[in-house]
Design a protein around this motif. Structure first.
Motif, short mmCIF file in Angstrom:
data_model
loop_
_atom_site.label_atom_id
_atom_site.label_comp_id
_atom_site.label_asym_id
_atom_site.label_seq_id
_atom_site.Cartn_x
_atom_site.Cartn_y
_atom_site.Cartn_z
N GLU A 284 42.90 -81.89 108.71
CA GLU A 284 41.92 -81.10 107.97
C GLU A 284 41.70 -79.75 108.64
OE1 GLU A 284 37.53 -81.77 105.91
OE2 GLU A 284 38.19 -83.07 107.55
N ALA A 285 41.57 -78.73 107.80
CA ALA A 285 41.21 -77.39 108.28
C ALA A 285 39.82 -77.05 107.73
CB ALA A 285 42.23 -76.36 107.83
N VAL A 286 38.97 -76.49 108.60
CA VAL A 286 37.57 -76.22 108.22
C VAL A 286 37.21 -74.80 108.61
CG1 VAL A 286 35.18 -76.94 108.48
CG2 VAL A 286 37.01 -78.65 108.64
N GLY A 287 36.58 -74.10 107.69
CA GLY A 287 36.04 -72.79 107.98
C GLY A 287 34.54 -72.78 107.73
N THR A 288 33.76 -72.22 108.67
CA THR A 288 32.29 -72.22 108.50
C THR A 288 31.72 -70.85 108.83
OG1 THR A 288 32.05 -73.07 110.77
CG2 THR A 288 32.02 -74.68 108.99
N TYR A 289 30.61 -70.58 108.19
CA TYR A 289 29.82 -69.38 108.49
C TYR A 289 28.37 -69.83 108.65
CZ TYR A 289 27.00 -65.21 107.82
OH TYR A 289 26.06 -64.23 107.98
N ASN A 290 27.66 -69.19 109.57
CA ASN A 290 26.24 -69.48 109.73
C ASN A 290 25.57 -68.25 110.30
OD1 ASN A 290 23.72 -70.90 110.05
ND2 ASN A 290 24.94 -72.79 110.12
N GLY B 1 33.29 -70.03 112.49
CA GLY B 1 34.09 -71.09 113.11
C GLY B 1 35.30 -71.45 112.26
N ILE B 2 36.42 -71.58 112.93
CA ILE B 2 37.65 -72.06 112.28
C ILE B 2 38.16 -73.23 113.11
CG2 ILE B 2 40.01 -71.53 111.60
CD1 ILE B 2 39.21 -68.63 111.33
N ASP B 3 38.29 -74.40 112.47
CA ASP B 3 38.63 -75.60 113.22
C ASP B 3 39.69 -76.41 112.50
OD1 ASP B 3 36.43 -75.50 115.32
OD2 ASP B 3 35.25 -75.46 113.46
N GLY B 4 40.51 -77.07 113.30
CA GLY B 4 41.47 -78.05 112.77
C GLY B 4 41.21 -79.38 113.45
N ARG B 5 41.39 -80.48 112.71
CA ARG B 5 41.09 -81.76 113.31
C ARG B 5 41.95 -82.87 112.69
NH1 ARG B 5 34.97 -82.17 110.82
NH2 ARG B 5 35.51 -82.99 108.75
N VAL B 6 42.09 -83.93 113.47
CA VAL B 6 42.75 -85.15 113.03
C VAL B 6 41.68 -86.23 112.91
CG1 VAL B 6 44.48 -86.89 113.56
CG2 VAL B 6 44.87 -84.51 114.22
N THR B 7 41.61 -86.90 111.75
CA THR B 7 40.58 -87.93 111.54
C THR B 7 41.25 -89.28 111.28
OG1 THR B 7 40.46 -87.52 109.16
CG2 THR B 7 38.99 -86.24 110.58
N VAL C 208 36.17 -91.01 111.98
CA VAL C 208 35.98 -90.30 113.26
C VAL C 208 37.18 -89.40 113.44
CG1 VAL C 208 34.60 -92.12 114.34
CG2 VAL C 208 37.09 -92.18 114.54
N GLY C 209 37.03 -88.39 114.31
CA GLY C 209 38.16 -87.48 114.52
C GLY C 209 37.99 -86.61 115.74
N ILE C 210 39.08 -86.00 116.12
CA ILE C 210 39.09 -85.02 117.22
C ILE C 210 39.87 -83.81 116.76
CG2 ILE C 210 38.90 -86.75 119.06
CD1 ILE C 210 41.93 -86.52 119.44
N GLY C 211 39.64 -82.68 117.44
CA GLY C 211 40.36 -81.48 117.07
C GLY C 211 40.06 -80.33 118.01
N ALA C 212 40.38 -79.15 117.54
CA ALA C 212 40.15 -77.94 118.32
C ALA C 212 39.93 -76.78 117.36
CB ALA C 212 41.32 -77.66 119.25
N GLY C 213 39.37 -75.69 117.89
CA GLY C 213 39.14 -74.55 117.03
C GLY C 213 38.69 -73.33 117.81
N TYR C 214 38.29 -72.35 117.05
CA TYR C 214 37.76 -71.13 117.66
C TYR C 214 36.42 -70.83 117.00
CZ TYR C 214 37.16 -66.30 119.08
OH TYR C 214 36.67 -65.14 119.61
N LYS D 92 29.56 -64.59 121.33
CA LYS D 92 30.47 -65.02 122.38
C LYS D 92 31.58 -65.83 121.72
CE LYS D 92 26.84 -65.46 125.90
NZ LYS D 92 25.69 -65.26 125.02
N GLY D 93 32.82 -65.33 121.78
CA GLY D 93 33.95 -66.08 121.24
C GLY D 93 34.45 -67.09 122.26
N ARG D 94 34.85 -68.28 121.76
CA ARG D 94 35.38 -69.29 122.67
C ARG D 94 36.23 -70.29 121.88
NH1 ARG D 94 30.07 -71.41 122.30
NH2 ARG D 94 29.47 -69.22 122.38
N GLY D 95 37.27 -70.80 122.57
CA GLY D 95 37.99 -71.94 122.03
C GLY D 95 37.18 -73.20 122.29
#
Length: 393
Positions: A86-92, A113-119, A136-142, A148-151
């Motif tokens: 899954e790919a997720v894009g968020t704004y807040n 936020g832009i995130d990719g994850r495996v569920t 449940v799932g895990i993933g990574a993103g930016y 402050k930008g961070r992985g």
């Protein structure tokens, strides 16, 4: 009387139970589940970046940041194995007065936020349900949060609830851990809720449906066994009748073969006689002549021998002319020729009842030498003839 009534009631109850069981064993839409699909989602997200992680996790008024419009979009592919990508894009937007990184901020700050994850679908472990789909799932993103930008390393827990095969709601919470703590980047929690739409669906049977299918197969196998037994009994009963039919068929085949052999023998004999007569050749005449020449007499003498050898043979003599002269003249001439041919055979002792005649004039030429075509004499000579047709033998 009472015993009969009770027995009838039990029979009726048993019949009703069997009928109900058969109805229950039908494979229906309720026995199918979505095994793989694409899922597209749109919804809201709330970010808790207060810096105290799980302390005050439900302190919505001070720590949660939410925008009043759709702020999350996702797209994912989910497989039969239970895994999903899954790919997720968020704004807040961090609101003025909220606690961010353990401090109350004085200005609004955008969040991306832009995130990719495996569920993984937990129903693969606990068993399928028609409406509740935890994962449940895990993933990574930016993430760009608090300027402050961070992985980030991500872990998610959530569930979907479905109203139909296509539409449902998705609720989940994601923990995001900064890959680097430099420049004050901290960990935070992101909650989400939204509408999801499922497409590219591949369906299969649920566990209950598979059990029904196995039971139906067992019932079908038993019915087939019973049918085979009945068929075997019928086969044994029909063996005698089949043997009689086979014997009758063999007798009919033998008669047909004998009749065919007889017909073949007759045709062979006719072919042999026809070939013998054709090999004698035709009787030919001179121009405007009906005289039987010496060479033609030799042909007729040989034909007499054939008629003597085959007493049952009857012939039709046909006579012809070339195209020269009028049609009326040629009809007369061909009649004289056929009469002369027959007279010679009669003079040699051939019975008249063995011969019939027909004169064709110039109507049956053997080549192109008609009134409009020039031909040399040798070609015209071919048409001045008497021929012999087998009638009986």
């Amino acid at each position: 009387m009472k015993t009969t009534t009770v027995f009838s009631f039990l029979v009726l109850l048993m019949f009703s139970s069997v009928t109900f069981a058969q109805d229950e064993l039908q494979i229906t839409a309720k026995d199918s589940i979505v095994q793989s699909s694409w899922i597209f989602g749109v919804g809201l997200n709330a970010v808790d970046d207060s810096g105290n992680v799980f302390n005050g996790i439900f302190n919505v008024s001070d720590e949660w940041n939410i925008v009043p419009f759709p702020s999350r979009v996702s797209i994912g592919r989910y497989f039969k194995s239970g895994l999903g990508l899954e790919a997720v894009g968020t704004y807040n937007q961090y609101k003025e007065g909220k606690i961010i990184d353990a401090e109350v901020i004085s200005d609004n700050i955008s969040y991306f936020g832009i995130d990719g994850r495996v569920t993984y679908d937990i129903n693969k472990i606990i068993g399928q349900t028609a409406w509740f789909d935890p994962y449940v799932g895990i993933g990574a993103g930016y993430t760009d949060a608090n300027n402050k930008g961070r992985g980030t390393y991500n872990a998610v827990v959530g569930f979907r609830t479905w109203f139909s095969d296509r539409w449902g709601l998705d609720f989940n919470s994601t923990g995001k851990w900064a890959m680097s703590q430099g420049e004050g980047a901290t960990n935070h929690i992101q909650h989400a809720a939204g509408v999801v739409y499922q497409f590219g669906i591949e369906k299969g049977l649920s566990k209950r449906g598979e059990e029904k299918l196995e039971l139906l197969a067992a019932i079908a196998k038993e019915k087939q066994r019973q049918t085979d037994s009945i068929n075997e009994v019928n086969r044994l009963k029909d063996e005698k009748l089949l043997a009689e039919r086979l014997k009758k068929q063999q007798e009919e085949d033998a008669l047909a073969a004998a009749e065919k052999a007889k017909v073949d023998a007759i045709n062979k004999r006719k072919t042999e006689i026809k070939s013998r007569i054709e090999n004698l050749g035709n009787v030919y005449f001179g121009l405007n002549s009906s005289v039987v020449t010496s060479s033609s007499k030799k042909v007729l003498d040989s034909l007499v021998q054939v008629l003597e050898e085959i007493p049952t043979l009857t012939l039709k003599i046909t006579s012809h002319t070339d195209s020269r002269g009028t049609s009326k003249y040629n009809d007369w001439l061909s009649q004289r020729r056929v009469d002369k041919t027959k007279d010679y055979l009669l003079s040699k002792g051939v019975s008249e009842d063995k011969l019939t005649t027909e004169a064709y004039g110039e109507t049956q030429l053997l080549n192109e030498c008609d009134d409009n075509t020039y031909c040399p004499e040798e070609k015209h000579a071919v048409n001045r003839r008497s021929e012999f047709v087998i009638l009986e033998f």
